[in-house]
Design a protein around this motif. Structure first.
Motif, PDB file in Angstrom:
ATOM      1  N   ASP A 277       0.790  -1.170   0.266  1.00  0.00           N
ATOM      2  CA  ASP A 277       0.195  -0.016  -0.197  1.00  0.00           C
ATOM      3  C   ASP A 277       0.965   0.994  -0.035  1.00  0.00           C
ATOM      4  O   ASP A 277       1.779   1.206   1.014  1.00  0.00           O
ATOM      5  CB  ASP A 277      -1.443  -0.125   1.730  1.00  0.00           C
ATOM      6  N   GLU A 278       0.982   2.263  -0.840  1.00  0.00           N
ATOM      7  CA  GLU A 278       1.630   2.856  -0.810  1.00  0.00           C
ATOM      8  C   GLU A 278       0.989   4.586  -0.057  1.00  0.00           C
ATOM      9  O   GLU A 278       2.135   5.174  -0.182  1.00  0.00           O
ATOM     10  CB  GLU A 278       1.894   3.716  -2.789  1.00  0.00           C
ATOM     11  N   ASN A 279       0.435   4.050   0.569  1.00  0.00           N
ATOM     12  CA  ASN A 279      -0.679   4.851   1.739  1.00  0.00           C
ATOM     13  C   ASN A 279       0.174   4.548   3.203  1.00  0.00           C
ATOM     14  O   ASN A 279      -0.158   5.271   3.665  1.00  0.00           O
ATOM     15  CB  ASN A 279      -0.714   5.833   1.782  1.00  0.00           C
ATOM     16  N   PHE A 283       5.621   1.574   3.575  1.00  0.00           N
ATOM     17  CA  PHE A 283       6.163   1.807   2.346  1.00  0.00           C
ATOM     18  C   PHE A 283       6.407   3.287   2.536  1.00  0.00           C
ATOM     19  O   PHE A 283       8.419   4.052   2.286  1.00  0.00           O
ATOM     20  CB  PHE A 283       5.062   2.049   1.496  1.00  0.00           C
ATOM     21  N   ARG A 284       6.286   4.244   3.615  1.00  0.00           N
ATOM     22  CA  ARG A 284       6.018   5.477   3.909  1.00  0.00           C
ATOM     23  C   ARG A 284       7.441   5.533   4.697  1.00  0.00           C
ATOM     24  O   ARG A 284       8.296   6.428   4.267  1.00  0.00           O
ATOM     25  CB  ARG A 284       4.871   6.282   5.042  1.00  0.00           C
ATOM     26  N   VAL A 287      10.433   5.034   2.331  1.00  0.00           N
ATOM     27  CA  VAL A 287      10.524   6.713   1.557  1.00  0.00           C
ATOM     28  C   VAL A 287      11.405   7.484   2.211  1.00  0.00           C
ATOM     29  O   VAL A 287      11.854   7.978   1.995  1.00  0.00           O
ATOM     30  CB  VAL A 287       9.170   7.290   0.594  1.00  0.00           C
ATOM     31  N   LYS A 349       1.257  -0.919 -10.564  1.00  0.00           N
ATOM     32  CA  LYS A 349       1.681  -0.557  -8.159  1.00  0.00           C
ATOM     33  C   LYS A 349       3.055   0.125  -8.520  1.00  0.00           C
ATOM     34  O   LYS A 349       3.759   1.323  -8.095  1.00  0.00           O
ATOM     35  CB  LYS A 349       1.312  -1.829  -7.909  1.00  0.00           C
ATOM     36  N   ALA A 352       2.696   3.952  -9.175  1.00  0.00           N
ATOM     37  CA  ALA A 352       2.096   4.403  -7.532  1.00  0.00           C
ATOM     38  C   ALA A 352       3.029   4.474  -6.976  1.00  0.00           C
ATOM     39  O   ALA A 352       3.652   5.870  -5.822  1.00  0.00           O
ATOM     40  CB  ALA A 352       0.931   3.641  -7.497  1.00  0.00           C
ATOM     41  N   LEU A 353       4.057   3.553  -6.773  1.00  0.00           N
ATOM     42  CA  LEU A 353       5.388   4.362  -5.763  1.00  0.00           C
ATOM     43  C   LEU A 353       5.886   4.510  -5.962  1.00  0.00           C
ATOM     44  O   LEU A 353       6.756   5.813  -5.631  1.00  0.00           O
ATOM     45  CB  LEU A 353       5.831   2.377  -5.502  1.00  0.00           C
ATOM     46  N   GLU A 354       6.649   4.734  -7.153  1.00  0.00           N
ATOM     47  CA  GLU A 354       7.509   5.805  -8.149  1.00  0.00           C
ATOM     48  C   GLU A 354       7.237   7.198  -7.976  1.00  0.00           C
ATOM     49  O   GLU A 354       7.815   8.005  -7.219  1.00  0.00           O
ATOM     50  CB  GLU A 354       8.330   4.875  -9.579  1.00  0.00           C
ATOM     51  N   ALA A 356       4.737   7.906  -6.271  1.00  0.00           N
ATOM     52  CA  ALA A 356       4.444   8.474  -4.263  1.00  0.00           C
ATOM     53  C   ALA A 356       6.287   8.728  -3.742  1.00  0.00           C
ATOM     54  O   ALA A 356       6.352   9.943  -3.410  1.00  0.00           O
ATOM     55  CB  ALA A 356       4.542   7.227  -3.444  1.00  0.00           C
TER      56      ALA A 356
END
Ligand SMILES: [Zn+2]
Length: 471
Positions: A277-279, A283-284, A287, A349, A352-354, A356
């Protein structure tokens, strides 16, 4: 003609090495369409690579390889004796700076053919004026080609040449198996002494080997990137790696029973990425670490597109020898039929991750990676990568910035290249149309200026059409 200004400088007792144009060989001259001390591009739309809005009806003056003046066509005087190109209806953008390029291509099972001579022509024809080769199975070829291009003996982009891969034991015939950290340090030192300016860690490297390699490279002011698997992105960031390849597609950070220094398999990592989940906080947090440690991320959507069912045929296949073209077309059919493919969900996906990562302030750079099952054709795929960044959610102006200024920034060359500005090197791509509103117009390259010398993309492509795969 080009040496006239330089000879004057010499007569005055001032040697301006930066302005010295290489002495082009006859074989390079055959591809040059514009070569004059002063060139005026008039009535052109400027897309300057900063992400700022396009400026219509401008005049840009190139003098001895440098951008000397830019302004409204109504106010900039065209110098007497200048070669004038009226570019009404056309745009000029910075030369492309991409960072996951190769001078090899998959030609047979487990074998990469060394296609340096044809590839450098295709890259230049596509608008690439600077590139990093992100991994080398050619030994000395990247270094030699870089030198020949700099000297004007071969056409092609400026090359940041990467040394042979830093990898642990693997089945790749064209890679050496590192033994330990000292071995990794020695390999970096050797290739740095030979002139390599970049390094790439690969899927089976250990943390200790990576640490030694990064330390040795950084001591010499050189950077290390990685297509990782055995080492996680977070571990690599802590070790001090400078860049990570393939967006998040190679991250094994989210594999629950991940053993240190062991690659659980690329597919195992990718299944966790597809479900990420990019949110979500995991993952956050990753990042945040990458952004805090100034680790860049290289988007290589072009190679993943060729592995994803339902995508269009990639551009440029007609340059390949018939056998390689057929081989890719068979792979393409197989991909199309594989409706179970993980890439159906993973490709969007990954985008979306890139996105973010970039929106969180990370330095997203771009490359093409002409590997996989084939079909990623230099030059054509650099243009395709810009289109895919727009599909990812960036505006055309943002995509162009990622493919020009961001690459230059990573290389530490943003004072000289990467944008269109007074005093910068005249690395420019003239395209028909307006890529600031229609990114597909980047395919319509008319002239590629490198250090103020204009190359004809048609002639470069014609010289290799139907023959790529042989040399
Ligand atoms: Zn690669």
């Amino acid at each position: 003609m080009r040496t006239a200004g330089f000879a004057l400088s010499l007569a005055a007792g001032t040697v301006i090495l930066a302005a010295q144009a290489p002495q082009f060989s006859n074989s390079v001259r055959a591809f040059i369409s514009v070569d004059a001390p002063v060139v005026a591009l008039t009535h052109v739309r400027i897309v300057d690579g900063t992400g700022g809005p396009a400026r219509p009806d401008q005049t840009l003056i190139i003098r001895n390889g440098t951008i000397d003046e830019i302004g409204a066509a109504s106010s900039v005087q065209t110098p007497a004796g200048a070669t004038v190109l009226d570019l009404t209806g056309k745009s000029v953008m910075p030369g492309i700076v991409m960072l996951h390029e190769h001078l090899y291509y998959p030609t047979g099972p487990g074998v990469y053919g060394q296609l340096g001579e044809s590839f450098v022509r295709l890259y230049l024809a596509g608008g690439v004026t600077t590139m990093r080769t992100a991994g080398n199975v050619n030994g000395f070829m990247d270094l030699k080609l870089k030198k020949l291009i700099d000297e004007g003996q071969q056409p092609g982009p400026a090359i940041d040449s990467t040394a042979p891969y830093l990898n642990g034991p693997s089945t790749f015939l064209q890679m050496r198996d590192l033994k330990d950290a000292d071995d990794a340090r020695r390999q970096v030192a050797y290739w740095a002494d030979m002139g390599a300016t970049s390094f790439k860690a690969y899927m089976a490297i250990t943390r200790d080997e990576l640490r030694a390699a990064v330390d040795e490279a950084h001591k010499r002011g050189l950077k290390v990137t990685g297509h990782l698997c055995s080492v996680t992105y977070a571990e690599a960031a802590d070790i001090g790696i400078d860049d990570l390849e393939h967006g998040f597609m190679a991250a094994t950070d989210f594999v629950t029973d991940k053993q240190p220094d062991v690659c659980p398999g690329q597919g195992v990592g990718q299944r966790t990425i597809g479900a990420l989940d990019e949110n979500g906080e995991p993952f956050r947090a990753l990042v945040r670490k990458l952004v805090d440690r100034h680790v860049a991320l290289t988007s290589t959507l072009t190679v993943f597109e060729t592995l994803t069912p339902g995508r269009p045929m990639p551009p440029g296949l007609d340059v390949l020898v018939p056998e390689l073209r057929q081989q890719f077309e068979q792979n393409y059919d197989r991909t199309t039929q594989n409706q179970e493919s993980i890439f159906k969900a993973l490709f969007p996906k990954g985008m979306a991750l890139e996105r973010a990562f970039a929106r969180a302030g990370g330095l997203l750079v771009a490359g093409t990676d002409p590997t996989g099952g084939g079909g990623v054709i230099p030059g054509y795929s650099n243009q395709r990568q810009l289109e895919l960044l727009v599909e990812e959610g960036f505006t055309p102006l943002e995509a162009i910035k990622i493919g020009t200024l961001n690459g230059a920034t990573y290389l530490g060359r943003e004072a000289r290249i990467g944008t269109i500005a007074r005093g910068k090197q005249a690395d420019l791509v003239v395209v028909d149309g307006d890529p600031s509103t229609n990114i597909a117009d980047v395919r319509k390259v008319q002239t590629v200026f490198k250090q103020g010398v204009g190359y004809d993309p048609e002639k470069l492509i014609a010289s290799v059409r139907g023959k790529v795969g042989l040399w």
